[in-house]
Design an enzyme around this catalytic site. Structure first.
Site, PDB file in Angstrom:
ATOM      1  N   LYS A 193      57.297 -51.108   2.392  1.00 41.15           N
ATOM      2  CA  LYS A 193      57.075 -50.104   2.837  1.00 41.15           C
ATOM      3  C   LYS A 193      57.858 -48.757   2.406  1.00 41.15           C
ATOM      4  O   LYS A 193      59.146 -49.050   2.493  1.00 41.15           O
ATOM      5  CB  LYS A 193      57.164 -50.373   4.663  1.00 41.15           C
ATOM      6  N   GLY A 230      69.388 -50.363   9.868  1.00 40.52           N
ATOM      7  CA  GLY A 230      69.695 -51.688   9.186  1.00 40.52           C
ATOM      8  C   GLY A 230      70.064 -52.679  10.296  1.00 40.52           C
ATOM      9  O   GLY A 230      69.538 -53.651  10.515  1.00 40.52           O
ATOM     10  N   GLU A 279      71.326 -52.917   2.785  1.00 39.59           N
ATOM     11  CA  GLU A 279      72.202 -51.924   1.730  1.00 39.59           C
ATOM     12  C   GLU A 279      71.954 -50.613   2.604  1.00 39.59           C
ATOM     13  O   GLU A 279      71.046 -50.106   2.632  1.00 39.59           O
ATOM     14  CB  GLU A 279      71.452 -51.683   0.465  1.00 39.59           C
ATOM     15  N   CYS A 330      73.716 -42.884  -1.359  1.00 35.16           N
ATOM     16  CA  CYS A 330      74.394 -43.609  -0.368  1.00 35.16           C
ATOM     17  C   CYS A 330      75.873 -43.796  -0.889  1.00 35.16           C
ATOM     18  O   CYS A 330      76.699 -43.820   0.008  1.00 35.16           O
ATOM     19  CB  CYS A 330      73.862 -45.027  -0.531  1.00 35.16           C
ATOM     20  N   GLU A 340      78.372 -40.540   7.841  1.00 32.90           N
ATOM     21  CA  GLU A 340      77.333 -39.968   6.628  1.00 32.90           C
ATOM     22  C   GLU A 340      76.666 -38.959   6.919  1.00 32.90           C
ATOM     23  O   GLU A 340      75.765 -38.514   7.480  1.00 32.90           O
ATOM     24  CB  GLU A 340      76.650 -41.133   6.327  1.00 32.90           C
TER      25      GLU A 340
HETATM   26  P1  NAD Z   1      66.377 -44.435   7.205  1.00 31.70           P
HETATM   27  O1  NAD Z   1      67.314 -45.714   7.744  1.00 31.70           O
HETATM   28  O2  NAD Z   1      66.082 -43.675   8.262  1.00 31.70           O
HETATM   29  O3  NAD Z   1      65.021 -44.979   7.069  1.00 31.70           O
HETATM   30  C1  NAD Z   1      64.785 -46.165   5.765  1.00 31.70           C
HETATM   31  C2  NAD Z   1      63.848 -46.877   5.788  1.00 31.70           C
HETATM   32  O4  NAD Z   1      63.633 -47.582   7.350  1.00 31.70           O
HETATM   33  C3  NAD Z   1      62.493 -45.887   5.856  1.00 31.70           C
HETATM   34  O5  NAD Z   1      61.413 -46.622   5.092  1.00 31.70           O
HETATM   35  C4  NAD Z   1      62.056 -45.774   7.291  1.00 31.70           C
HETATM   36  O6  NAD Z   1      60.728 -45.684   7.584  1.00 31.70           O
HETATM   37  C5  NAD Z   1      62.527 -47.204   8.091  1.00 31.70           C
HETATM   38  N1  NAD Z   1      62.672 -46.874   9.373  1.00 31.70           N
HETATM   39  C6  NAD Z   1      63.303 -46.184   9.894  1.00 31.70           C
HETATM   40  N2  NAD Z   1      63.380 -46.355  11.452  1.00 31.70           N
HETATM   41  C7  NAD Z   1      62.759 -47.391  11.400  1.00 31.70           C
HETATM   42  C8  NAD Z   1      62.549 -48.473  12.555  1.00 31.70           C
HETATM   43  N3  NAD Z   1      62.939 -48.006  13.840  1.00 31.70           N
HETATM   44  N4  NAD Z   1      62.247 -49.682  12.421  1.00 31.70           N
HETATM   45  C9  NAD Z   1      61.934 -49.939  11.083  1.00 31.70           C
HETATM   46  N5  NAD Z   1      62.229 -49.298  10.144  1.00 31.70           N
HETATM   47  C10 NAD Z   1      62.416 -48.109  10.257  1.00 31.70           C
HETATM   48  O7  NAD Z   1      67.098 -44.036   6.112  1.00 31.70           O
HETATM   49  P2  NAD Z   1      66.802 -42.821   5.094  1.00 31.70           P
HETATM   50  O8  NAD Z   1      66.830 -41.409   5.966  1.00 31.70           O
HETATM   51  O9  NAD Z   1      65.447 -43.096   4.600  1.00 31.70           O
HETATM   52  O10 NAD Z   1      67.815 -42.890   3.967  1.00 31.70           O
HETATM   53  C11 NAD Z   1      69.058 -42.508   3.978  1.00 31.70           C
HETATM   54  C12 NAD Z   1      69.760 -43.658   4.073  1.00 31.70           C
HETATM   55  O11 NAD Z   1      69.575 -44.686   3.406  1.00 31.70           O
HETATM   56  C13 NAD Z   1      71.360 -43.445   4.246  1.00 31.70           C
HETATM   57  O12 NAD Z   1      72.089 -43.697   5.327  1.00 31.70           O
HETATM   58  C14 NAD Z   1      71.950 -43.844   2.852  1.00 31.70           C
HETATM   59  O13 NAD Z   1      73.147 -44.144   2.837  1.00 31.70           O
HETATM   60  C15 NAD Z   1      70.937 -45.194   2.758  1.00 31.70           C
HETATM   61  N6  NAD Z   1      71.050 -45.766   1.361  1.00 31.70           N
HETATM   62  C16 NAD Z   1      71.541 -46.761   1.091  1.00 31.70           C
HETATM   63  C17 NAD Z   1      71.666 -47.181  -0.212  1.00 31.70           C
HETATM   64  C18 NAD Z   1      72.548 -48.436  -0.854  1.00 31.70           C
HETATM   65  O14 NAD Z   1      72.219 -49.156  -1.733  1.00 31.70           O
HETATM   66  N7  NAD Z   1      73.424 -48.726   0.164  1.00 31.70           N
HETATM   67  C19 NAD Z   1      70.856 -46.653  -1.337  1.00 31.70           C
HETATM   68  C20 NAD Z   1      70.309 -45.699  -0.928  1.00 31.70           C
HETATM   69  C21 NAD Z   1      70.050 -45.202   0.572  1.00 31.70           C
END
Ligand code: NAD
Length: 496
Positions: free
Chosen positions: A189, A247, A265, A300, A399
């Site tokens: 997804k 997460g 992650e 991230c 963040e």
């Molecule tokens: P997000 O957590 O909002 O979304 C990530 C994914 O989760 C998306 O596909 C989203 O549709 C899904 N999602 C959102 N709400 C959900 C729910 N209630 N239930 C199930 N799935 C859901 O994050 P974002 O805004 O897309 O990305 C930014 C974040 O990602 C930052 O916190 C960043 O640090 C992190 N990130 C971490 C790494 C790493 O390797 N540690 C790498 C890149 C990004």
């Protein structure tokens, strides 16, 4: 990259895959619903993409399970899976311009970064796991002479992957490449802000020889498609990259469904520690600027907390501020652009609210702070530097995920370590010093998954990447990633 390439003309010609990819076919969502993909480059609607929900996720998981049970991929020899993945890597390279353009239009990063950074790394990742998988041996455990104990790795079955938008294909590849190499079926997804490149790669995977049902892509919202995957009773493992907040939801989904394996992650608040004895202050300043302004700070492990020794505070900050000028936001489709757009209006608003909060809480706004290029219809924020930040302030703790640097001064190494570790996150730390003993001592004290010393480069696909504390658990990249997508089986044989 060909300097004469006309990205704007190509953008006008490009076509988008806008349906889900399930069981080897592009299909509409069962509900018929779609969502608009608005480009942050200029606010234009690029495509109306299938909005998958529970029913579509169920179809994708059923297709993935059927493919796994039939053994059409899982039972192929590692050598065959290798051939297919290497073909996929070659196809990704061949279509790198198109895929890079999809990513730039979808989430606003500069085309040069997408083409020369992301797409190269994606092809390398897929090739690397393809190359690795027929070179891994299992174990024979020590036993008495009358027994033989085999410890073998087996694929898990159906792996769900839920990924963010900041490096759309790269974050996906870090999951699907090792998962497929190990013989699993995958349901991916992508983030709702950036589904286009993943849908095109699903098609390339089929062309490379990945059998139908083995690699499925379900675009849609997090709360619907993401949650349905997290709660599905027939998904064996869920690999997530995204925010810490979401997460944690995946742990709940697992607990309330089938106890699927979850790897996370999540976010970061990287401390970038610069000592006065740093051998090359210009290199450190470049590391600090690239570390927070690359990808508009939507990274991230962005070096968002600059911890600088008080003796060099003024000189160092003026070097970083001078370099920040190279990051004035401009047209993402121009190859010279170093900083493009923020991903969307929501993220722009969020970052601006952090900038306001920093000022309210008493930090000094030393550079930038504003939204620019509004006339384009897109979303752009200036490179922003805060000085006189205290680690208790919101801009040092949360963040921001934008081009916003928080500068904090320290006097001693112990104080620097204390500040660095005073965070709920533990993804990465950067360290600049001429003193090797000090560097090693500090590296050991830092509670983070990666420490870089005298550079900002945490290494390529060959090293593990992941977090301590609320930055998550499990590792992407390297052979260690395979631990997330395999089970160990013990077979104990009596020899009489
Ligand atoms: P997000 O957590 O909002 O979304 C990530 C994914 O989760 C998306 O596909 C989203 O549709 C899904 N999602 C959102 N709400 C959900 C729910 N209630 N239930 C199930 N799935 C859901 O994050 P974002 O805004 O897309 O990305 C930014 C974040 O990602 C930052 O916190 C960043 O640090 C992190 N990130 C971490 C790494 C790493 O390797 N540690 C790498 C890149 C990004």
């Amino acid at each position: 990259m060909n300097a004469a390439f006309d990205w704007r003309a190509e953008a006008a010609r490009i076509s988008f895959r806008d349906q889900a990819y399930i069981g080897g076919q592009f299909v509409d969502a069962v509900s018929g619903e779609t969502f608009d993909r608005v480009s942050p480059v200029d606010g234009a609607v690029l495509a109306r993409v299938a909005a998958c929900d529970k029913q579509d996720v169920d179809r994708a998981v059923t297709a993935a399970r059927a493919a796994f049970e039939k053994g059409i991929w899982a039972d192929q020899s590692p050598k065959n899976r290798k051939r297919v993945l290497i073909r996929l890597a070659e196809l990704i390279q061949k279509h790198a311009n198109e895929l890079a353009l999809l990513e730039t239009l979808d989430m606003g990063k500069p085309i040069a970064n997408a083409r020369n950074g992301d797409l190269r790394a994606v092809a390398e990742c897929v090739r690397w796991y393809g190359e690795a998988i027929d070179k891994l041996y299992d174990e024979i455990a020590p036993t008495p002479k009358n027994a033989l104990a085999l410890v073998t790795r087996e694929p898990l079955g159906v792996v769900g992957a839920v990924v963010p938008w900041n490096f759309p294909l790269l974050m996906a590849a870090w999951k699907f490449a090792p998962a497929l190499a190990a013989g699993n079926s995958v349901v991916l997804k992508p983030a709702e802000q950036s589904p286009l490149s993943a849908l095109r790669v699903a098609e390339l995977a089929a062309e490379a020889g990945v059998p139908p049902g083995v690699f499925n892509v379900v675009p849609g919202m997090g709360e619907t498609a993401g949650q349905a995957l997290g709660r599905h009773m027939d998904v064996d493992a869920l690999a997530f990259t995204g925010s810490t907040e979401v997460g944690k939801l995946f742990l709940k989904y697992s607990a309330e469904s089938n106890m699927k394996i979850v790897s996370l992650e999540c976010g970061g608040k990287t401390p970038n520690i610069v000592f006065a004895d740093t051998p090359d202050l210009d290199a450190a300043a470049k590391g600090a600027a690239d570390g927070i302004f690359y990808n508009s700070g939507q990274v991230c492990d962005a070096a968002s907390r600059l911890l600088v020794e008080d003796k060099i505070h003024d000189v160092f900050l003026s070097k970083v501020a001078a370099l920040a000028k190279n990051y004035q936001p401009s047209d993402p489709l121009d190859e010279k652009t170093q900083m493009g757009a923020m991903v969307d209006a929501t993220q722009t608003k969020r970052v601006l609210s952090y900038i306001a909060k920093g000022q309210e809480e008493g930090a000094t706004l030393a550079l930038g702070g504003g939204q620019v290029r509004k006339e384009t219809g897109g979303f752009y924020i200036e490179p922003t530097i805060f000085d006189h930040v205290e680690n208790r302030m919101t801009i040092a703790r949360e963040e921001i995920f934008g081009p916003v640097l928080s500068t904090i001064t320290f006097k001693t190494a112990d104080e620097a370590v204390k500040l660095a570790n005073d965070s709920k996150y533990g993804l990465e730390a950067n360290l600049w010093t001429n003193d090797l003993t000090k560097a090693h001592r500090i590296a050991r004290s830092l509670r983070v998954g990666t420490v870089t010393i005298n550079n900002r480069d945490g290494g390529g696909i060959e090293v593990p990447f992941g977090g301590y504390k609320q930055s998550g658990f499990g590792r992407d990249k390297s052979l260690h990633a395979l631990d997330k997508y395999t089970q160990l089986k013990t077979t104990y044989i009596s020899l009489g």
